[in-house]
Design a protein around this motif. Structure first.
Motif, PDB file in Angstrom:
ATOM      1  N   VAL A  66      -6.252  -7.593 -19.170  1.00  0.00           N
ATOM      2  CA  VAL A  66      -5.303  -6.939 -18.253  1.00  0.00           C
ATOM      3  C   VAL A  66      -4.163  -7.877 -17.930  1.00  0.00           C
ATOM      4  N   ASN A  67      -2.956  -7.391 -18.063  1.00  0.00           N
ATOM      5  CA  ASN A  67      -1.750  -8.150 -17.740  1.00  0.00           C
ATOM      6  C   ASN A  67      -1.521  -7.987 -16.241  1.00  0.00           C
ATOM      7  N   THR A  68      -1.903  -9.032 -15.491  1.00  0.00           N
ATOM      8  CA  THR A  68      -1.866  -8.923 -14.024  1.00  0.00           C
ATOM      9  C   THR A  68      -0.452  -8.732 -13.498  1.00  0.00           C
ATOM     10  N   PHE A  69       0.502  -9.377 -14.137  1.00  0.00           N
ATOM     11  CA  PHE A  69       1.889  -9.244 -13.672  1.00  0.00           C
ATOM     12  C   PHE A  69       2.365  -7.790 -13.819  1.00  0.00           C
ATOM     13  N   ILE A  70       2.148  -7.243 -15.001  1.00  0.00           N
ATOM     14  CA  ILE A  70       2.546  -5.848 -15.218  1.00  0.00           C
ATOM     15  C   ILE A  70       1.737  -4.920 -14.333  1.00  0.00           C
ATOM     16  N   TYR A  71       0.457  -5.261 -14.143  1.00  0.00           N
ATOM     17  CA  TYR A  71      -0.409  -4.437 -13.302  1.00  0.00           C
ATOM     18  C   TYR A  71       0.157  -4.321 -11.890  1.00  0.00           C
ATOM     19  N   GLU A  72       0.558  -5.502 -11.313  1.00  0.00           N
ATOM     20  CA  GLU A  72       1.093  -5.492  -9.950  1.00  0.00           C
ATOM     21  C   GLU A  72       2.423  -4.750  -9.887  1.00  0.00           C
ATOM     22  N   MET A  73       3.271  -4.974 -10.883  1.00  0.00           N
ATOM     23  CA  MET A  73       4.565  -4.292 -10.897  1.00  0.00           C
ATOM     24  C   MET A  73       4.371  -2.765 -11.006  1.00  0.00           C
ATOM     25  N   ALA A  74       3.456  -2.358 -11.887  1.00  0.00           N
ATOM     26  CA  ALA A  74       3.211  -0.931 -12.064  1.00  0.00           C
ATOM     27  C   ALA A  74       2.631  -0.316 -10.800  1.00  0.00           C
ATOM     28  N   ALA A  75       1.744  -1.080 -10.128  1.00  0.00           N
ATOM     29  CA  ALA A  75       1.151  -0.574  -8.891  1.00  0.00           C
ATOM     30  C   ALA A  75       2.212  -0.367  -7.834  1.00  0.00           C
ATOM     31  N   GLN A  76       3.134  -1.386  -7.704  1.00  0.00           N
ATOM     32  CA  GLN A  76       4.210  -1.231  -6.726  1.00  0.00           C
ATOM     33  C   GLN A  76       5.125  -0.067  -7.089  1.00  0.00           C
ATOM     34  N   PHE A  77       5.421   0.090  -8.367  1.00  0.00           N
ATOM     35  CA  PHE A  77       6.304   1.168  -8.794  1.00  0.00           C
ATOM     36  C   PHE A  77       5.652   2.537  -8.531  1.00  0.00           C
ATOM     37  N   ARG A  78       4.339   2.604  -8.807  1.00  0.00           N
ATOM     38  CA  ARG A  78       3.631   3.857  -8.578  1.00  0.00           C
ATOM     39  C   ARG A  78       3.640   4.212  -7.100  1.00  0.00           C
ATOM     40  N   GLN A  79       3.431   3.183  -6.256  1.00  0.00           N
ATOM     41  CA  GLN A  79       3.436   3.424  -4.815  1.00  0.00           C
ATOM     42  C   GLN A  79       4.813   3.898  -4.363  1.00  0.00           C
ATOM     43  N   SER A  80       5.849   3.233  -4.887  1.00  0.00           N
ATOM     44  CA  SER A  80       7.216   3.615  -4.528  1.00  0.00           C
ATOM     45  C   SER A  80       7.515   5.035  -5.001  1.00  0.00           C
ATOM     46  N   ALA A  81       7.062   5.379  -6.205  1.00  0.00           N
ATOM     47  CA  ALA A  81       7.301   6.708  -6.750  1.00  0.00           C
ATOM     48  C   ALA A  81       6.579   7.776  -5.934  1.00  0.00           C
ATOM     49  N   GLN A  82       5.352   7.425  -5.463  1.00  0.00           N
ATOM     50  CA  GLN A  82       4.595   8.380  -4.669  1.00  0.00           C
ATOM     51  C   GLN A  82       5.278   8.629  -3.330  1.00  0.00           C
ATOM     52  N   GLN A  83       5.813   7.542  -2.735  1.00  0.00           N
ATOM     53  CA  GLN A  83       6.530   7.703  -1.471  1.00  0.00           C
ATOM     54  C   GLN A  83       7.779   8.558  -1.660  1.00  0.00           C
ATOM     55  N   LYS A  84       8.466   8.294  -2.788  1.00  0.00           N
ATOM     56  CA  LYS A  84       9.673   9.061  -3.088  1.00  0.00           C
ATOM     57  C   LYS A  84       9.325  10.532  -3.332  1.00  0.00           C
ATOM     58  N   ALA A  85       8.216  10.753  -4.066  1.00  0.00           N
ATOM     59  CA  ALA A  85       7.800  12.123  -4.349  1.00  0.00           C
ATOM     60  C   ALA A  85       7.388  12.830  -3.070  1.00  0.00           C
ATOM     61  N   SER A  86       6.705  12.045  -2.170  1.00  0.00           N
ATOM     62  CA  SER A  86       6.285  12.622  -0.903  1.00  0.00           C
ATOM     63  C   SER A  86       7.481  13.025  -0.073  1.00  0.00           C
ATOM     64  N   SER A  87       8.514  12.131  -0.071  1.00  0.00           N
ATOM     65  CA  SER A  87       9.741  12.425   0.682  1.00  0.00           C
ATOM     66  C   SER A  87      10.450  13.634   0.084  1.00  0.00           C
ATOM     67  N   SER A  88      10.467  13.671  -1.255  1.00  0.00           N
ATOM     68  CA  SER A  88      11.156  14.779  -1.929  1.00  0.00           C
ATOM     69  C   SER A  88      10.429  16.093  -1.714  1.00  0.00           C
ATOM     70  N   SER A  89       9.068  16.008  -1.714  1.00  0.00           N
ATOM     71  CA  SER A  89       8.295  17.237  -1.572  1.00  0.00           C
ATOM     72  C   SER A  89       8.458  17.828  -0.190  1.00  0.00           C
TER      73      SER A  89
END
Length: 547
Positions: A66-89
């Motif tokens: 597992v690429n920990t750096f990419i893992y953390e970046m992807a996790a943050q991006f997913r969280q940000s996307a979920q917040q954005k989707a929640s706001s948009s929804s």
């Protein structure tokens, strides 16, 4: 880290295999990143082991960490996307009871905007975004969302309905074409959709044309009612003018005259109202059908359009209005027939009345000429076809079915199968003659009895002063003076044939309540020469329109 992640795009965190944000991202020896489950499954079925991105081949299966750096970046991006989707929804509308909900939304289901024919799922605005941006998903076919997905599946093979069988006129799946419709004419659903959509456009144009024709027919009928009312008002005024000159003895006759005329007008109005009501009902049905056709023609849903055609093709019952008319009733002679009973006291009023009547009749004047192909062999016709008399020598004329061989008469070239017509014939100097109209199918060979039952409506003069209407039985006519010019008026729809003494402005006789179903021809009987006593010709005269 947070500030740096803001500069990164979503595409940098997408697995090139599943096209979604990385889950447990791992790196290959060549430096490319994938979801651990995606690359593992890929290498489970692919050999030799190859990088899906750069195609580098590994002859031994690489160990993945597992690429920990990419893992953390992807996790943050997913969280940000979920917040954005929640706001948009929160700005989007939740699906209402009859609206199709998004299949991806968790919690509150938002209203779906599109349905993917490949993924077989409906998407709201947020979850539709990958299909609009990712190259792999852009190729998927999107349609308006459907509530009943089962309706898009073949009930027999549980496969997507993608084709249309023109032979059986039904939607089918790929397996249907191999099994049940193997030899049938099968086309892609879209091809049939486009063809039927074009036909719907033609149908809509035809419906609009039918609506327009019916609107014009309504205008025509309203105009006819207006003309009828003008005639009725004018006739009532004439009748009132005559009967107001009388006292109590004629008041009953006056009321009867007005009632008769109003009854005809009311009948005409009721007839028109009935037709107009039918037309308006048909327009309403056609408008409703037009709306359905327009809505259906705008649909991008192939299956819905084709499945809806069956019910749409059931055309509403409509009537062919081409030959339907509202014709104003004829009032000609109505007043005359009423005041004949008061002949001694109404002589002056009668003359004025018939003068006005003839002026209106003159408006229906037609040009009539004699037809030599129907003339009895002893008749002599003028070159202009306006005069006929009996000769002493039989003419050498060809035999034909149209020619009279016993009755000394001739028909006009012109025929009439609707409306009104009027013509005048000079009978001055003749001791015997007959005039009238005849239907097309009359017998023209041998001895003929000229009665309405046999297709003749006529009057005659015999022995210089014996006038009769050739009804059944014949009606002897008492005329104050011998007519020198006779006017013949016919109202086809009213079933009226009237004869006038033109110079005296008097009604001679009327056939009423006739039923005409064929063409009518004016006919003329010059009768035999009678040693020169009856040598004068019958002359079709021009109608004098002077007021």
């Amino acid at each position: 880290m947070s500030a740096a992640s803001c500069l990164l795009t979503k595409d940098q965190f997408l697995c090139s295999i599943c096209l979604d944000v990385f889950t447990d991202p791992v790196s290959t020896p060549c430096g490319h990143n994938f979801c651990k489950a995606c690359i593992t499954q890929h290498w489970d079925i692919k050999f030799p082991f190859q990088c899906p991105n750069c195609q580098k081949v590994f002859y031994t299966r690489p160990e993945l960490q597992v690429n920990t750096f990419i893992y953390e970046m992807a996790a943050q991006f997913r969280q940000s996307a979920q917040q954005k989707a929640s706001s948009s929804s929160s700005e989007q509308q939740a699906a209402k009871p009859r609206e199709v909900p998004c299949d991806v939304c968790t919690g509150t289901k938002l209203k779906a905007l599109k349905f993917c024919l490949v993924c077989l799922e409906s998407y709201c605005e947020t979850h539709l975004e990958p299909h609009l941006t990712r190259p792999g998903l852009k190729r998927h076919q999107l349609f308006d969302p459907v509530e009943n997905l089962e309706g898009r599946m073949c009930t027999k093979h549980n496969k997507l309905l993608e084709l249309f069988c023109k032979t059986d006129q039904m939607c089918v799946c790929m397996l249907c074409t191999v099994l049940d419709h193997k030899t049938h004419d099968v086309v892609p659903l879209k091809e049939e959709y486009e063809g039927q959509k074009a036909e719907l456009g033609k149908t809509e144009a035809e419906i609009q044309q039918m609506i327009q024709k019916r609107r014009l027919k309504i205008q025509e009928m309203k105009h006819s009612v207006g003309l009828s009312k003008e005639d009725a008002d004018r006739e009532i005024a004439d009748g009132v003018q005559v009967f107001t000159a009388l006292k109590e003895s004629v008041e009953r006759s006056q009321a009867e005259l007005i009632d008769t005329i109003k009854e005809k007008q009311t009948k005409t109005e009721k007839q028109a109202e009935g037709f107009i009501k039918e037309l308006e009902q048909e327009i309403s049905e056609l408008k409703k059908r037009s709306t359905e056709v327009v809505q259906l023609s705008r649909s991008e849903d192939h299956l819905h359009l084709l499945q809806s055609l069956t019910s749409l093709n059931a055309a509403p019952p409509i009537k062919d209005w081409t030959e339907v008319r509202v014709r104003p009733p004829s009032y000609k002679g109505t007043v005359g027939r009423a005041v004949n009973q008061l002949e001694e006291t109404l002589t002056k009023q009668m003359k004025k009345l018939f003068e006005a009547d003839l002026k209106r009749v003159h408006q229906s004047a037609v040009d009539v000429t004699l037809d030599p192909n129907t003339a009895h062999p002893y008749l002599i016709l003028s070159d202009d076809g306006k005069q006929v008399k009996h000769g002493d020598v039989k003419n050498n004329v060809p035999y034909n079915a149209e020619r009279f061989d016993t009755n000394v008469c001739v028909l006009a070239k012109q025929s009439f199968s609707s409306g009104r017509f009027y013509y005048e014939v000079q009978v001055k100097g003749k001791t015997d003659w007959f005039l009238g109209v005849a239907r097309e199918s009359i017998n023209r060979k041998g001895q003929i009895t000229r009665t309405p039952q046999n297709g003749y409506w006529s009057i005659w003069l015999r022995n210089e002063n014996e006038y009769k209407a050739l009804a059944d039985p014949r009606v002897r006519l008492s005329l104050k003076s011998q007519p020198e010019k006779v006017g013949v008026f016919v109202d086809y729809e009213e079933g009226l044939v009237s004869f006038y003494d033109v110079d005296a402005a008097a009604l001679i006789y009327s056939f009423t309540g006739c039923s005409f179903t064929e063409k009518l021809y004016p006919f003329f009987g010059a009768c035999i020469n009678n040693d020169g006593k009856n040598s004068a010709p019958l002359i079709i005269s021009p109608v004098n329109h002077t007021e």
